[in-house]
Structures are given as C-alpha cells and as structure tokens.
Write a protein that holds these residues in place. Structure first.
Motif, PDB file in Angstrom:
ATOM      1  N   LEU A   2    -115.317  26.751  37.351  1.00 36.33           N
ATOM      2  CA  LEU A   2    -115.656  27.915  37.021  1.00 36.33           C
ATOM      3  C   LEU A   2    -114.926  27.824  34.806  1.00 36.33           C
ATOM      4  CD1 LEU A   2    -116.132  30.642  39.650  1.00 36.33           C
ATOM      5  CD2 LEU A   2    -117.832  29.273  38.195  1.00 36.33           C
ATOM      6  N   GLN A   3    -115.715  28.621  34.426  1.00 38.56           N
ATOM      7  CA  GLN A   3    -115.001  28.449  33.086  1.00 38.56           C
ATOM      8  C   GLN A   3    -113.716  30.262  33.235  1.00 38.56           C
ATOM      9  OE1 GLN A   3    -117.102  30.283  29.483  1.00 38.56           O
ATOM     10  NE2 GLN A   3    -115.298  30.676  28.830  1.00 38.56           N
ATOM     11  N   ILE A   4    -112.486  29.788  33.216  1.00 41.76           N
ATOM     12  CA  ILE A   4    -111.624  30.310  33.061  1.00 41.76           C
ATOM     13  C   ILE A   4    -110.916  30.765  31.927  1.00 41.76           C
ATOM     14  CG2 ILE A   4    -110.972  30.116  35.430  1.00 41.76           C
ATOM     15  CD1 ILE A   4    -108.777  28.979  34.627  1.00 41.76           C
ATOM     16  N   THR A   5    -110.968  30.409  30.887  1.00 39.03           N
ATOM     17  CA  THR A   5    -110.018  30.138  29.660  1.00 39.03           C
ATOM     18  C   THR A   5    -111.408  31.176  28.837  1.00 39.03           C
ATOM     19  OG1 THR A   5    -109.283  28.363  29.791  1.00 39.03           O
ATOM     20  CG2 THR A   5    -109.418  29.244  27.490  1.00 39.03           C
ATOM     21  N   VAL A   6    -110.746  31.957  28.067  1.00 39.32           N
ATOM     22  CA  VAL A   6    -111.311  33.053  27.279  1.00 39.32           C
ATOM     23  C   VAL A   6    -110.392  32.637  25.738  1.00 39.32           C
ATOM     24  CG1 VAL A   6    -112.249  34.489  28.983  1.00 39.32           C
ATOM     25  CG2 VAL A   6    -110.146  35.192  27.485  1.00 39.32           C
ATOM     26  N   CYS A  15    -115.193  36.612  32.052  1.00 37.42           N
ATOM     27  CA  CYS A  15    -114.670  35.526  32.850  1.00 37.42           C
ATOM     28  C   CYS A  15    -114.367  35.878  34.260  1.00 37.42           C
ATOM     29  CB  CYS A  15    -113.225  35.970  32.837  1.00 37.42           C
ATOM     30  SG  CYS A  15    -112.174  34.381  33.382  1.00 37.42           S
ATOM     31  N   PRO A  16    -115.401  35.736  35.635  1.00 39.01           N
ATOM     32  CA  PRO A  16    -115.619  36.067  36.854  1.00 39.01           C
ATOM     33  C   PRO A  16    -114.373  36.531  38.055  1.00 39.01           C
ATOM     34  CG  PRO A  16    -116.929  34.036  36.684  1.00 39.01           C
ATOM     35  CD  PRO A  16    -116.278  33.804  35.497  1.00 39.01           C
ATOM     36  N   VAL A  17    -113.427  35.261  37.336  1.00 38.80           N
ATOM     37  CA  VAL A  17    -112.119  35.885  37.768  1.00 38.80           C
ATOM     38  C   VAL A  17    -111.574  37.054  36.947  1.00 38.80           C
ATOM     39  CG1 VAL A  17    -109.384  34.416  38.116  1.00 38.80           C
ATOM     40  CG2 VAL A  17    -111.768  33.208  38.135  1.00 38.80           C
ATOM     41  N   ARG A  18    -111.000  37.709  36.330  1.00 37.58           N
ATOM     42  CA  ARG A  18    -110.819  38.207  35.590  1.00 37.58           C
ATOM     43  C   ARG A  18    -112.202  39.765  35.730  1.00 37.58           C
ATOM     44  NH1 ARG A  18    -110.248  34.516  31.151  1.00 37.58           N
ATOM     45  NH2 ARG A  18    -107.878  34.196  30.810  1.00 37.58           N
TER      46      ARG A  18
END
Length: 122
Positions: A2-6, A15-18
C-alpha cells in the motif's frame, strides 16, 4: 504494498495507515473494541474491563469509534437511564482481524521483554 508515503500534507488523508489504522489501532481504541467482543457493554463495564483508562479518555475514544463506524451507542430509557455500546459489523470485522495479532503479542511477550532487557543492559 500500500502507498504509505505522501509528498504533501494535503495527501495525508489518502493514506490508509494514517487515516484509518492510526485511529483504530491505538492503545485505547483497540482495547475498547476488544472489550466489546462478547456483546454490548455499559460504559462502566468497559471502564472496568480496560482498567487503567480515565472516564474522559474513554468517552473521547468511544465517540471517535462511533464517528468512524466501529461502535454504536444505544440509550435505554429508564429509570434509570442506561447507555450501552456495541460493535457494528465494521467493528466486528476489525476485532476478527485484530485478534490474531493480539494472540501473537501474548505469545511473544516474554521474548520481547527479554530482548528489551538485554538491549537496555548494553
């Protein structure tokens, strides 16, 4: 992955994590959700099950979990007036996904504590 870098603050909401996981995987949120696994609970019962949480922090976290759709709040007319909380379908799904990680943490607790102690002694 998954894209975690913005690259900009404006993109952090994508960002799903954030946006999702950080709000539900915190110390209090996950413990509250786990306390509701066996069915609806009243506020003070959740507080007893979690243990070391203040009333204010529990209230704030229940509101946040309700806002995000993991928990519902039901008011039962009295007397006395009673309020209970229970998992939604989304909350039940999260708990089912979360339980294996909780079990893993319990299984690895002694190993992690020993590793910390060894690290801190150097």
């Amino acid at each position: 992955m998954l894209q975690i870098t913005v690259t900009a603050d404006d993109d952090s909401g994508l960002c799903p994590v954030r946006n999702v996981l950080a709000r539900v995987c915190g110390k209090w949120q996950s413990l509250i959700l786990l306390s509701l696994e066996d069915g609806p609970q009243r506020f003070n019962q959740i507080k007893r099950l979690v243990g070391d949480i203040t009333q204010r922090v529990l209230t704030e976290n229940l509101r946040s979990l309700e806002r995000d759709g993991y928990v519902t709040r039901q008011v039962h007319p009295g007397p006395p007036l009673a309020v209970s909380y229970q998992l939604t379908t989304l909350g039940e799904e999260f708990v089912e996904v979360w339980k294996p990680l909780v079990a893993w943490a319990g299984d690895r607790f002694d190993q992690v504590m020993a590793t910390r102690e060894a690290f801190d002694s150097n």
